[in-house]
Design a protein around this motif. Structure first.
Motif, short mmCIF file in Angstrom:
data_model
loop_
_atom_site.label_atom_id
_atom_site.label_comp_id
_atom_site.label_asym_id
_atom_site.label_seq_id
_atom_site.Cartn_x
_atom_site.Cartn_y
_atom_site.Cartn_z
N UNK A 1 0.59 -1.19 -0.01
CA UNK A 1 0.28 -0.06 0.24
C UNK A 1 0.73 1.24 0.18
N UNK A 2 1.94 1.14 0.38
CA UNK A 2 2.97 2.83 0.56
C UNK A 2 3.10 2.71 -1.07
N UNK A 3 3.25 1.58 -1.44
CA UNK A 3 3.93 1.42 -2.88
C UNK A 3 2.56 1.86 -4.02
N UNK A 4 2.10 2.14 -3.62
CA UNK A 4 0.52 2.69 -4.60
C UNK A 4 1.00 3.53 -4.03
N UNK A 5 0.68 3.95 -2.47
CA UNK A 5 0.44 5.64 -2.24
C UNK A 5 1.52 6.19 -3.20
N UNK A 6 2.83 5.31 -3.23
CA UNK A 6 3.97 6.43 -4.04
C UNK A 6 3.84 6.58 -4.82
N UNK B 1 2.46 4.66 9.72
CA UNK B 1 3.05 3.66 8.22
C UNK B 1 3.47 4.38 7.37
N UNK B 2 3.27 5.39 6.83
CA UNK B 2 3.18 6.06 5.43
C UNK B 2 2.50 5.87 5.06
N UNK B 3 1.20 5.25 5.39
CA UNK B 3 -0.30 5.07 4.64
C UNK B 3 -0.51 7.03 4.87
N UNK B 4 -1.53 6.69 3.18
CA UNK B 4 -2.51 8.15 3.15
C UNK B 4 -3.41 7.32 3.68
N UNK C 1 -7.48 3.82 4.67
CA UNK C 1 -6.60 3.71 3.90
C UNK C 1 -6.97 4.76 2.46
N UNK C 2 -6.40 5.47 2.10
CA UNK C 2 -6.70 5.94 1.11
C UNK C 2 -6.08 5.38 -0.31
N UNK C 3 -7.23 5.14 -1.04
CA UNK C 3 -6.38 4.59 -2.63
C UNK C 3 -6.98 4.90 -3.50
N UNK C 4 -6.09 4.90 -5.07
CA UNK C 4 -6.76 5.46 -6.07
C UNK C 4 -7.34 4.38 -7.10
N UNK C 5 -8.27 5.01 -7.31
CA UNK C 5 -9.41 3.99 -8.33
C UNK C 5 -8.39 3.22 -9.92
N UNK C 6 -7.80 3.99 -10.23
CA UNK C 6 -7.15 3.07 -11.56
C UNK C 6 -5.39 2.89 -11.12
#
Length: 137
Positions: A36-41, A59-62, A81-86
């Motif tokens: 999830x940190x990788x997705x955020x970055x 933990x470095x997560x949004x 945890x905030x995640x993008x749609x795409x």
């Protein structure tokens, strides 16, 4: 990712005791946070002007502050945890939950995902994903 982390941990150990059983909850949580940190970055690093309702946890997560922060519940429910749609990892997450709750429908899928994650444009993303996966079935 959990198995890779265990391999690295076993490789770096000086003692000959190795763990080969199932992954523990802690190992799975650690692997999930790394992904999830990788997705955020990848998705949110360029966008520095995020809302005041969004913050970076230790933990470095949004995480997003929801309206139910006063409720006594799990932190992941109050601050999902905030995640993008795409993103392909979000698609994998939706697919995994869809397989787990297959006959339940979109509303149950959305509510189970929202217990831990806040996916931007979630209804549109989930509906599009489910419709595309039904064409392959």
């Amino acid at each position: 990712m959990g198995w890779i982390l265990r391999f690295i941990g076993n490789f770096n150990k000086k003692v000959n005791v190795r763990t080969f059983c199932y992954l523990s909850v802690e190992e799975c949580d650690k692997a999930e946070k790394i992904i999830l940190r990788k997705v955020r970055r990848e998705c949110f690093e360029k966008n520095r002007n995020l809302s005041t309702q969004i913050y970076l946890d230790p933990d470095g997560l949004l995480r997003i502050k929801t309206k139910i922060i006063q409720r006594k519940d799990q932190e992941s429910f109050r601050y999902p945890i905030l995640l993008p749609s795409k993103h392909h990892m979000v698609d994998n997450l939706i697919f995994d939950k869809n397989v787990e709750f297959c006959p339940a429908g979109v509303q149950v899928l959305m509510s189970t995902l929202r217990e831990e994650y806040w996916i931007i444009k979630s209804r549109r993303t989930k509906l599009a994903f489910i419709k595309s996966s039904e064409t392959f079935s």
